[in-house]
Design an enzyme around this catalytic site. Sequence first.
Site, PDB file in Angstrom:
ATOM      1  N   SER A 599       8.636 -14.139   3.275  1.00 26.09           N
ATOM      2  CA  SER A 599       8.392 -12.992   2.414  1.00 26.09           C
ATOM      3  C   SER A 599       9.734 -12.410   1.975  1.00 26.09           C
ATOM      4  O   SER A 599      10.502 -13.110   1.322  1.00 26.09           O
ATOM      5  CB  SER A 599       7.519 -11.966   3.137  1.00 26.09           C
ATOM      6  N   ASP A 674      -1.775 -17.312  -2.517  1.00 23.46           N
ATOM      7  CA  ASP A 674      -1.095 -16.057  -2.151  1.00 23.46           C
ATOM      8  C   ASP A 674      -1.302 -15.022  -3.258  1.00 23.46           C
ATOM      9  O   ASP A 674      -0.917 -15.235  -4.401  1.00 23.46           O
ATOM     10  CB  ASP A 674       0.396 -16.339  -1.957  1.00 23.46           C
ATOM     11  N   HIS A 706      -0.706 -15.349   1.925  1.00 26.87           N
ATOM     12  CA  HIS A 706       0.678 -15.009   2.274  1.00 26.87           C
ATOM     13  C   HIS A 706       1.010 -15.383   3.714  1.00 26.87           C
ATOM     14  O   HIS A 706       2.170 -15.449   4.088  1.00 26.87           O
ATOM     15  CB  HIS A 706       0.909 -13.511   2.060  1.00 26.87           C
TER      16      HIS A 706
END
Length: 733
Positions: A599, A674, A706
């Site tokens: 991320s 995602d 994600h």
Amino acid sequence: MSKILIGAIAAVMMSTPALADRLTLDRVFASPSLSGSAPRSLSLSPDGRYATLLRSRPDDLNRYDLWAIDTTTGESRMLIDSKKVGSGAEISEAEKMRRERARVGGSLGIVSYNWSPDGKTILVPLDGDLYLASLDGSVQQVTHTAATEVDAQVSATGHYLSFVRDQNLFVIDLKNNQEQALSQDGGGSLTWGSAEFVAQEEMSRTKGHWWSPDDSRLAVARVDESQVHIVTRAAIGANGTQTYQQRYPMAGTPNAKVELYLMNPDGSRKVKVDLGNNDDIYLARVNWSPDSQSLYVQRESRDQQRLDLLKVDSHTGQSQLLFSETSKSWINLNNDLQILKDDSLIWASERSGYRHLYHWQKGKWTTLTQGDWMTLGVVGLDQKKGLLYFLANKSTPIEQHLYVIDYHHPSEPRQLTEAGWYNNAVMDKGANRLLIGRSNTSQPPQVYLADTKGKRLSWIEENKLNARHPYAPYLAEHAKTEFGSLKANDGKRLYYKILSPKRVAGQKYPVFIQVYNGPDVGRQVTQGWTSPLHQYLVSKGWIVFSIDGRGSPQRGKAFEEPIYKAMGTVEVEDQLTGLNWLKSQDYVDAKRIAVFGWSYGGYMVQKLLQKAPGQYSAGVSGAPVIRWDLYDTHYTERFLGNPALDPQPYQKSDALSDALKLSDPMLLIHGMADDNVVFDNSVALVSKLQEGDKSFEFMAYPGETHRIAGEQKQRHLWHMIEKFLDRTTKCRE
């Protein structure tokens, strides 16, 4: 992204081989969890009589059941068995995405629950329907529909159950089970009673309607997304591709228009709340006064540099401005507002440069806490004794403790938890008992019941590291975590942690650096228990290292603000400070240092490889943000401003402009469904690297969001990463 660290490693681990003493990747990601019984969603009944929590099953670490513990007798029992209750029906795509935003995506069984405010029942959403569990073990299914009911709440007195179905708000009178729709025009781009995307994902506001304490009135958000841009999200799975038309407010584009209404439980006497003339604002928080006569609304400006507290008449909807917070950079939202019976307020503010607590009464401010440290959340309030319980990092930034102060006569806060631990806590409504969860680098999560002085009364989950614990066969090889600090270029103190194999004099070791370093959440260097995956890497000869640079949260505004309109600058410098320190250690092989992040951490891997080519042996970049203009408004504009007004910070901060500087081995990973850091980010990077004839490796996960979830895919993920790192770093000449 603002609350997710590393989907890949935060999930997992665990099943005990009979005579094993060395960890394997397969064991790390098997059931039962190597961390032992690490419950989630700790809660106390309003009267403090019962502690409730979600426990994973010994044979399936991803499936959770609801348990209750009588705090007077210590009796523990499963209240709802997720395999015996529920239809097993498929939940809606919207609910799947809500779970992603709540960070429970990939979990099975019961993923959330809420005590009714009267303490008589527990509301449990399961398989798209709603259930009410009683403490006698009985479970009542309240809804029986093909649609998924979301944002469900039991009203304050327990008289009503409210929820959102097909974007309209419904109320059930629990005395006669009569259901009534309070809105009829929901659908398409209009929703009543639910929080919009950025409220759920970035603002920590999951509710879209709020019951008054006496159930006489209901505050309801009306969300109009007609101006929000539509993106076609392709959920690419193993058995085909589904496309979804998703309203996603990318930075610089229109947000949802959110209005607030007040009405009776039957929908009558509806009035619109006066939120001002500017509708390009955020509805940040909504709270009721104890007497149900007033609503307190936090209204945040689009640029997030102003936060207003409005007091609203519950009958007319008219509002008055009580006070405002302002900032030259941004304001961090919190959940610490407490409305006292005398109409005074407990308020948290970073006006001093650190988040502290204040008492506001009739326009007069009294400072309750102060110093170069942060309060991190109000836990409980005892108005009879004038006591305020809160979490803070007063003693050290790497620990979190529970404190109490007398808010009528503020003095030095009194610490209620033991040094050497990272603590969280919840309290019952009357502030009579505490449920404290804690861990440290040598002890996986524990939960205990405490009195108001912090004295442990009984264990709720001791999770003792004895011979029966899943981690017991590997305890002898457990590497101790060492902490230290370095200085940034501006003199700020940067904390790091390091785990190392038993060092042999003269031998040099490869290093695995785990990075995040994003704002808002994501600190890596704390005293808490970390994934056994780190212990596995140490057992394979790796040193594991992390450092929290400037831009990281919970260190004060002066530490966090240097990234304002400058992401990918000072936090990159501070990571390189950690790298240079590592290379100066005589036990580190300077040519074998790899960096991993997910991320924001994946973004950091890109920026580090671009900034310092040849300094890392390899990088693993998971679900990275490559173009910040592809990310949402509330998060991105908070730190980079509005690109429609000033695109320059976005151009300087993205990871695409300098992508062709890549010269080190890089593994790129992304879930193909995602909806947080959308797959388009990695596609843009792949395209540019291919056009530039740059070599790299890429692994896409069909159907994954994600967070790459599930035991089998987690194993695949880390087997792949390990092989990549062995080939590029560990076995490098």
